[in-house]
Design an enzyme around this catalytic site. Structure first.
Site, PDB file in Angstrom:
ATOM      1  N   LYS A  34       0.661  -1.235   0.147  1.00  0.00           N
ATOM      2  CA  LYS A  34       0.123  -0.060  -0.010  1.00  0.00           C
ATOM      3  C   LYS A  34       0.682   1.274  -0.084  1.00  0.00           C
ATOM      4  O   LYS A  34       2.089   1.169   0.406  1.00  0.00           O
ATOM      5  CB  LYS A  34      -1.039  -0.132   1.216  1.00  0.00           C
ATOM      6  CG  LYS A  34      -0.094   0.357   2.654  1.00  0.00           C
ATOM      7  CD  LYS A  34      -1.036  -0.176   3.815  1.00  0.00           C
ATOM      8  CE  LYS A  34      -0.064  -0.053   5.030  1.00  0.00           C
ATOM      9  NZ  LYS A  34      -0.827  -0.472   6.266  1.00  0.00           N
ATOM     10  N   TYR A 256      16.825  29.270   9.863  1.00  0.00           N
ATOM     11  CA  TYR A 256      15.699  29.943  10.401  1.00  0.00           C
ATOM     12  C   TYR A 256      15.782  29.687  11.987  1.00  0.00           C
ATOM     13  O   TYR A 256      16.294  28.809  12.392  1.00  0.00           O
ATOM     14  CB  TYR A 256      14.394  29.118   9.918  1.00  0.00           C
ATOM     15  CG  TYR A 256      14.097  29.671   8.661  1.00  0.00           C
ATOM     16  CD1 TYR A 256      13.686  30.730   8.190  1.00  0.00           C
ATOM     17  CD2 TYR A 256      13.975  28.206   7.563  1.00  0.00           C
ATOM     18  CE1 TYR A 256      13.333  30.929   6.797  1.00  0.00           C
ATOM     19  CE2 TYR A 256      13.430  28.659   6.306  1.00  0.00           C
ATOM     20  CZ  TYR A 256      13.404  29.702   5.903  1.00  0.00           C
ATOM     21  OH  TYR A 256      12.982  30.152   4.543  1.00  0.00           O
TER      22      TYR A 256
HETATM   23  C1  LIG Z   1      -0.125  -1.756   7.033  1.00  0.00           C
HETATM   24  C2  LIG Z   1      -0.511  -2.985   7.228  1.00  0.00           C
HETATM   25  C3  LIG Z   1       0.062  -4.197   7.399  1.00  0.00           C
HETATM   26  C4  LIG Z   1       1.548  -4.000   7.545  1.00  0.00           C
HETATM   27  O1  LIG Z   1       2.264  -3.564   8.379  1.00  0.00           O
HETATM   28  P1  LIG Z   1       3.909  -3.513   8.883  1.00  0.00           P
HETATM   29  O2  LIG Z   1       3.805  -3.102  10.343  1.00  0.00           O
HETATM   30  O3  LIG Z   1       4.583  -2.556   7.856  1.00  0.00           O
HETATM   31  O4  LIG Z   1       4.416  -4.763   8.616  1.00  0.00           O
HETATM   32  C5  LIG Z   1      -0.514  -5.385   8.017  1.00  0.00           C
HETATM   33  N1  LIG Z   1      -1.786  -5.443   7.993  1.00  0.00           N
HETATM   34  C6  LIG Z   1      -2.588  -4.374   7.920  1.00  0.00           C
HETATM   35  C7  LIG Z   1      -3.905  -4.432   8.035  1.00  0.00           C
HETATM   36  C8  LIG Z   1      -2.090  -2.994   7.534  1.00  0.00           C
HETATM   37  O5  LIG Z   1      -2.811  -1.990   7.554  1.00  0.00           O
END
Ligand SMILES: *Cc1c(COP(=O)(O)O)cnc(C)c1O
EC number: 5.1.1.1
Length: 368
Positions: A34, A256
Site C-alpha cells: 500500500k 531559520y
Molecule cells: C500496513 C498493514 C500491514 C503491514 O504492517 P507492517 O507493520 O508495515 O508490517 C499489515 N496489515 C494491515 C491491515 C496493514 O494495514
C-alpha cells in the site's frame, strides 16, 4: 549529475522477501505494498517481490490494485480497505480478494454480485482489539452464518490486526491472540485463508500455524529486532550533493529561528534537500549526513528545500561532493532507525515521506 535523489535497491527487496519467507515457512507472504509500496514504488516493488516468489500482494485501495493490473502484475491482489458501492463492479470484474469490514458492506457486495450473476471472494475483518475496521469477535459466529447464506459471497478467510504487536506481554496483545485463536475452530472449512500477522508479529512468531502473513516494513528492510539473526537490508537511500560551501565566522547564525550559532570559525555546506523531500524538520540541529565517508552534523533548522551541514572538519570538501542522508557511504551508514530515534517517529513515516516526495519530483531511481 543529480542534485538530490532516492535510490531503491531491488536486490535488497528480493533478499528481504526471501529472508522473511524462510523464517515464516510454510506460511505464505502477502507483502503489503500500500501507499506506493511504502514510498518505494508500488509497481517496482511488486515486480521485485514477484521475482523473489511472491504469489499475492495486499494493497489498501481498489485504485492501487488496478494500477498493478494495468502494469501487468498478475498475482492475486487483496484489497484491505474493502470496497465502496461505486467501486464494486470494477473490483468484481477484476476478481480481487476483498476485505469485508461489516455486515452492511457484505450485503452490498452480495447484491451487486447477484445482480451480475457473479461472486466476490471475501476476507472478513474481525476487530479483536485494534478498534478500527472489523466486526466484533462475539458476533463472528452469527456473522459467518449470515454471510454464508448470502448469495454471491464466498468467505475465504478471516483476518485481524494487532494494536501493539511488539509487546507480547501486553494484555491487549494476549487478548487479541487468544481471541483470534479461538475463532479459528468455529469457521467453516471453506474459510481457510486466515491471517493476522504484520511485520512485528511475524518476527515474534505469533500464531505461526496461520497460512498467510502480511509483512510490510520488514520486507523494505527495516528490521531492528534484537535477538533475531535475519538477513534484511534496507532498500531505500537518500543522497544529495553540496551545492554551496563557504566559511563563516564564530558567532554567525545558520538557518531559520536562530537555533544554531557557530561556536568556531566554520565551513558551512548547503544541500538541496529539505522537509519537502521528506527529510524531517525534526532533524534540525540533530541529524547527520555522510560526506567523504565521514559523519557531519546538520546545522540549524531544516528548510523546505535545503539543509546546512558542518564541513569544518573536512577542509577538502567541495561543491559537487555527495552527501548521504539515509543509507551507506563507504563504511559509514545512516540507518532509518537513527532518523526515527532523532525525529521521534517510525520507519514507515520516514520511508513514505522520502519515497513519495522523490517520486513526485522524478527523483526516485532503481538499481540492481
Ligand atoms: C500496513 C498493514 C500491514 C503491514 O504492517 P507492517 O507493520 O508495515 O508490517 C499489515 N496489515 C494491515 C491491515 C496493514 O494495514
Amino acid at each position: 549529475m543529480y542534485p538530490t535523489e532516492v535510490i531503491i535497491d531491488r536486490s535488497a527487496l528480493r533478499q528481504n522477501f526471501r529472508a522473511i519467507a524462510s523464517l515464516a515457512e510454510p506460511s505464505q507472504l502477502v507483502p503489503v505494498i500500500k501507499s506506493d509500496g511504502y514510498g518505494h514504488g508500488i509497481v517496482e516493488v511488486a515486480r521485485a517481490f514477484a521475482d523473489a516468489g511472491a504469489r499475492q500482494f495486499a494493497v489498501f485501495r481498489l485504485e492501487e490494485a488496478l494500477t498493478l493490473r494495468r502494469a501487468g502484475i498478475t498475482q492475486d491482489l487483496w484489497i484491505m480497505m474493502g470496497l465502496l458501492p461505486e467501486e464494486a463492479e470494477e473490483a468484481n470484474d477484476a476478481g480481487f480478494r476483498i476485505a469485508c469490514p461489516d455486515l452492511a458492506n457484505a450485503r452490498m457486495l452480495s447484491q451487486i454480485a447477484t445482480a451480475r450473476k457473479r461472486h466476490f471472494d471475501i476476507h472478513v475483518k474481525v476487530d479483536t482489539g485494534m478498534g478500527r475496521l472489523g466486526i466484533l469477535p462475539e458476533t463472528v459466529t452469527d456473522a459467518v452464518r449470515e454471510l454464508t447464506a448470502l448469495p454471491g459471497l464466498r468467505i475465504r478467510g478471516i483476518f485481524s490486526h494487532l494494536a501493539n504487536a511488539d509487546s507480547p506481554e501486553h494484555p491487549v496483545t494476549r487478548q487479541q491472540l487468544d481471541c483470534f485463536r479461538t475463532l479459528l475452530p468455529v469457521l467453516p472449512d471453506s474459510c481457510c485463508e486466515n491471517h493476522l500477522c504484520a511485520s512485528r508479529a511475524i518476527l515474534h512468531r505469533y500464531l505461526p500455524e496461520l497460512p498467510y502473513i502480511r509483512p510490510g516494513i520488514c520486507v523494505y528492510g527495516a528490521p531492528e529486532f534484537p535477538g533475531l539473526q535475519l538477513d534484511l537490508r534496507p532498500a531505500m537511500s537518500l543522497r544529495s550533493r553540496i551545492i554551496s560551501c563557504k566559511p563563516l565566522p564564530a558567532g554567525a547564525n545558520v538557518s531559520y529561528n536562530c537555533i544554531c550559532t557557530l561556536k568556531r570559525p566554520s565551513l558551512v555546506g548547503v544541500l538541496p534537500v529539505g522537509y519537502a523531500d521528506g527529510y524531517l524538520r525534526e532533524l534540525s540541529n540533530r541529524g547527520e549526513a555522510l560526506v567523504r565517508g565521514h559523519r557531519v552534523p546538520i546545522l540549524g533548522t531544516v528548510c523546505m528545500g535545503m539543509v546546512m551541514v558542518d564541513l569544518t572538519d573536512l577542509p577538502d570538501a567541495q561543491v559537487g561532493d555527495e552527501a548521504v542522508l539515509l543509507g551507506k557511504q563507504g563504511d559509514q551508514e545512516i540507518t532509518v532507525w537513527e532518523l526515527c530515534d532523532k525525529a521521534h517517529t517510525i520507519a514507515h513515516v520516514v520511508y513514505c515521506g522520502i519515497g513519495t516526495a522523490a517520486a513526485a519530483a522524478g527523483q526516485r531511481h532503481y538499481q540492481n
